[in-house]
Design a protein around this motif. Sequence first.
Motif, PDB file in Angstrom:
ATOM      1  N   SER A 150      46.384 115.419   7.570  1.00  0.00           N
ATOM      2  CA  SER A 150      47.408 115.655   8.389  1.00  0.00           C
ATOM      3  C   SER A 150      47.449 115.461   9.791  1.00  0.00           C
ATOM      4  N   ALA A 151      46.333 115.896  10.476  1.00  0.00           N
ATOM      5  CA  ALA A 151      46.224 115.934  11.862  1.00  0.00           C
ATOM      6  C   ALA A 151      45.879 114.590  12.371  1.00  0.00           C
ATOM      7  N   LEU A 152      44.908 113.997  11.578  1.00  0.00           N
ATOM      8  CA  LEU A 152      44.587 112.806  11.714  1.00  0.00           C
ATOM      9  C   LEU A 152      45.498 111.541  11.724  1.00  0.00           C
ATOM     10  N   LYS A 153      46.270 111.702  10.902  1.00  0.00           N
ATOM     11  CA  LYS A 153      47.700 110.759  10.415  1.00  0.00           C
ATOM     12  C   LYS A 153      48.489 110.834  11.758  1.00  0.00           C
TER      13      LYS A 153
ATOM     14  N   THR B  65      39.218 100.051  16.259  1.00  0.00           N
ATOM     15  CA  THR B  65      38.730 101.441  16.773  1.00  0.00           C
ATOM     16  C   THR B  65      39.787 102.123  17.698  1.00  0.00           C
ATOM     17  N   TYR B  66      40.069 103.592  17.352  1.00  0.00           N
ATOM     18  CA  TYR B  66      40.904 104.309  18.194  1.00  0.00           C
ATOM     19  C   TYR B  66      40.370 105.499  18.649  1.00  0.00           C
ATOM     20  N   ASN B  67      40.264 105.853  19.860  1.00  0.00           N
ATOM     21  CA  ASN B  67      39.872 107.048  20.453  1.00  0.00           C
ATOM     22  C   ASN B  67      40.981 108.026  20.429  1.00  0.00           C
ATOM     23  N   VAL B  68      41.061 109.039  19.471  1.00  0.00           N
ATOM     24  CA  VAL B  68      42.095 110.025  19.408  1.00  0.00           C
ATOM     25  C   VAL B  68      41.723 111.321  19.626  1.00  0.00           C
ATOM     26  N   TYR B  69      42.909 112.296  20.010  1.00  0.00           N
ATOM     27  CA  TYR B  69      42.474 113.441  20.129  1.00  0.00           C
ATOM     28  C   TYR B  69      43.407 114.478  19.154  1.00  0.00           C
ATOM     29  N   TYR B  70      42.614 115.122  18.144  1.00  0.00           N
ATOM     30  CA  TYR B  70      43.153 116.119  17.309  1.00  0.00           C
ATOM     31  C   TYR B  70      42.032 117.255  16.923  1.00  0.00           C
TER      32      TYR B  70
ATOM     33  N   MET C 164      38.305 115.149  21.062  1.00  0.00           N
ATOM     34  CA  MET C 164      38.318 113.718  20.802  1.00  0.00           C
ATOM     35  C   MET C 164      37.622 113.118  19.783  1.00  0.00           C
ATOM     36  N   HIS C 165      38.043 112.018  19.045  1.00  0.00           N
ATOM     37  CA  HIS C 165      37.505 111.476  17.936  1.00  0.00           C
ATOM     38  C   HIS C 165      37.472 110.069  17.932  1.00  0.00           C
ATOM     39  N   LYS C 166      36.278 109.438  17.549  1.00  0.00           N
ATOM     40  CA  LYS C 166      36.540 107.790  17.503  1.00  0.00           C
ATOM     41  C   LYS C 166      36.761 107.780  16.049  1.00  0.00           C
ATOM     42  N   VAL C 167      37.893 106.990  15.852  1.00  0.00           N
ATOM     43  CA  VAL C 167      38.575 106.578  14.342  1.00  0.00           C
ATOM     44  C   VAL C 167      38.411 105.107  14.179  1.00  0.00           C
ATOM     45  N   GLN C 168      38.106 104.623  13.023  1.00  0.00           N
ATOM     46  CA  GLN C 168      37.747 103.498  12.815  1.00  0.00           C
ATOM     47  C   GLN C 168      38.475 102.862  11.745  1.00  0.00           C
TER      48      GLN C 168
ATOM     49  N   GLN D 292      57.347  74.604   2.599  1.00  0.00           N
ATOM     50  CA  GLN D 292      58.304  75.618   3.211  1.00  0.00           C
ATOM     51  C   GLN D 292      57.983  75.884   4.794  1.00  0.00           C
ATOM     52  N   LYS D 293      56.966  75.386   5.221  1.00  0.00           N
ATOM     53  CA  LYS D 293      56.584  75.679   6.573  1.00  0.00           C
ATOM     54  C   LYS D 293      56.482  77.192   6.916  1.00  0.00           C
ATOM     55  N   SER D 294      55.730  77.879   5.774  1.00  0.00           N
ATOM     56  CA  SER D 294      55.693  79.272   5.884  1.00  0.00           C
ATOM     57  C   SER D 294      54.350  79.637   5.597  1.00  0.00           C
ATOM     58  N   MET D 295      53.814  80.933   6.067  1.00  0.00           N
ATOM     59  CA  MET D 295      52.280  81.423   5.746  1.00  0.00           C
ATOM     60  C   MET D 295      52.724  82.840   5.371  1.00  0.00           C
ATOM     61  N   GLU D 296      51.676  83.107   4.362  1.00  0.00           N
ATOM     62  CA  GLU D 296      51.517  84.401   3.714  1.00  0.00           C
ATOM     63  C   GLU D 296      50.174  84.549   3.830  1.00  0.00           C
ATOM     64  N   MET D 297      49.849  85.878   4.233  1.00  0.00           N
ATOM     65  CA  MET D 297      48.317  86.446   4.273  1.00  0.00           C
ATOM     66  C   MET D 297      48.475  87.763   3.501  1.00  0.00           C
ATOM     67  N   GLN D 298      47.220  88.098   3.370  1.00  0.00           N
ATOM     68  CA  GLN D 298      46.859  89.315   2.844  1.00  0.00           C
ATOM     69  C   GLN D 298      45.501  89.846   3.346  1.00  0.00           C
ATOM     70  N   MET D 299      45.545  91.242   3.914  1.00  0.00           N
ATOM     71  CA  MET D 299      44.203  91.912   4.201  1.00  0.00           C
ATOM     72  C   MET D 299      43.906  92.992   3.558  1.00  0.00           C
ATOM     73  N   LEU D 300      42.589  93.404   3.225  1.00  0.00           N
ATOM     74  CA  LEU D 300      42.468  94.708   2.476  1.00  0.00           C
ATOM     75  C   LEU D 300      41.771  95.551   3.405  1.00  0.00           C
ATOM     76  N   LEU D 301      42.190  96.895   3.431  1.00  0.00           N
ATOM     77  CA  LEU D 301      41.839  97.785   4.139  1.00  0.00           C
ATOM     78  C   LEU D 301      40.467  98.477   3.362  1.00  0.00           C
ATOM     79  N   GLY D 302      39.411  98.877   3.844  1.00  0.00           N
ATOM     80  CA  GLY D 302      38.100  99.190   2.894  1.00  0.00           C
ATOM     81  C   GLY D 302      37.749 100.454   3.211  1.00  0.00           C
ATOM     82  N   GLY D 303      37.835 101.056   4.364  1.00  0.00           N
ATOM     83  CA  GLY D 303      37.605 102.386   4.653  1.00  0.00           C
ATOM     84  C   GLY D 303      37.762 103.079   6.068  1.00  0.00           C
ATOM     85  N   ILE D 304      37.910 104.205   6.092  1.00  0.00           N
ATOM     86  CA  ILE D 304      38.149 104.876   7.389  1.00  0.00           C
ATOM     87  C   ILE D 304      36.940 105.674   7.794  1.00  0.00           C
ATOM     88  N   TYR D 305      36.511 105.723   9.028  1.00  0.00           N
ATOM     89  CA  TYR D 305      35.464 106.538   9.597  1.00  0.00           C
ATOM     90  C   TYR D 305      35.813 107.323  10.992  1.00  0.00           C
ATOM     91  N   VAL D 306      35.400 108.336  10.828  1.00  0.00           N
ATOM     92  CA  VAL D 306      35.580 109.248  11.811  1.00  0.00           C
ATOM     93  C   VAL D 306      34.371 110.000  12.628  1.00  0.00           C
TER      94      VAL D 306
END
Length: 204
Positions: free
Chosen positions: A101-104, A137-142, A146-150, A168-182
């Motif tokens: 929860s603190a990281l979130k 990459t984010y540098n966050v405090y919790y 301080m922590h480096k969160v990727q 339709q002149k429209s674009m759709e994209m999908q990306m997949l999150l694979g992992g979190i690093y602290v």
Amino acid sequence: MKLFATMCVALLMSTLCLTSCNTDDGYNPLTPEQIRTAFLTIQGTHVGKLIFLKNTGSTGTGSTAVTDTVAVSWSIDTDSTMTVHNFPARALTEFISTSHSALKAAVAEQPNQDLECVIGIVQPTPVGFMINPKTLTYNVYYDGMMHKVQFAFWLNSYSSVGIYSTAQKSMEMQMLLGGIYVDDQVLSDGLTEQAVQLLFQSQG
């Protein structure tokens, strides 16, 4: 999204041929002219929305998927580069387990930043391209320091794709999150059990 799913299947078959077939098997890779024509079709800035699953804390059979939506824009500047502008950090917090929860909370307070991606055009009509997002990459405090969160995305995935419909002149994209690093260590229980797709839809 049914249309997007259908197109993804077609693009998947195309990319499978790209990696497993050669000209002797009857498959011809895109020519430089085809790639340039496809790039000119999708070149420029696109305005739309980012859709992501919202972590409600309930998973499993009988649970209802809840989505959240934020306005975003992205630009395709070359046939190999794309930038999602002002990517919202809060979209990533939905994929962090509630046990952190603190990281979130700390990530949710981070400013938006551009998400750079390497793309590769693999299909001329409709224009289809693979997407390899770079790590955010984010540098966050919790927890008193301080922590480096990727946040790392899946690379070279047949499910990390973009499709542009000229009709339709429209674009759709999908990306997949694979992992979190602290602090360069994988957060093994960091991802929620929910699907970790990020869906983008242009306004057409």
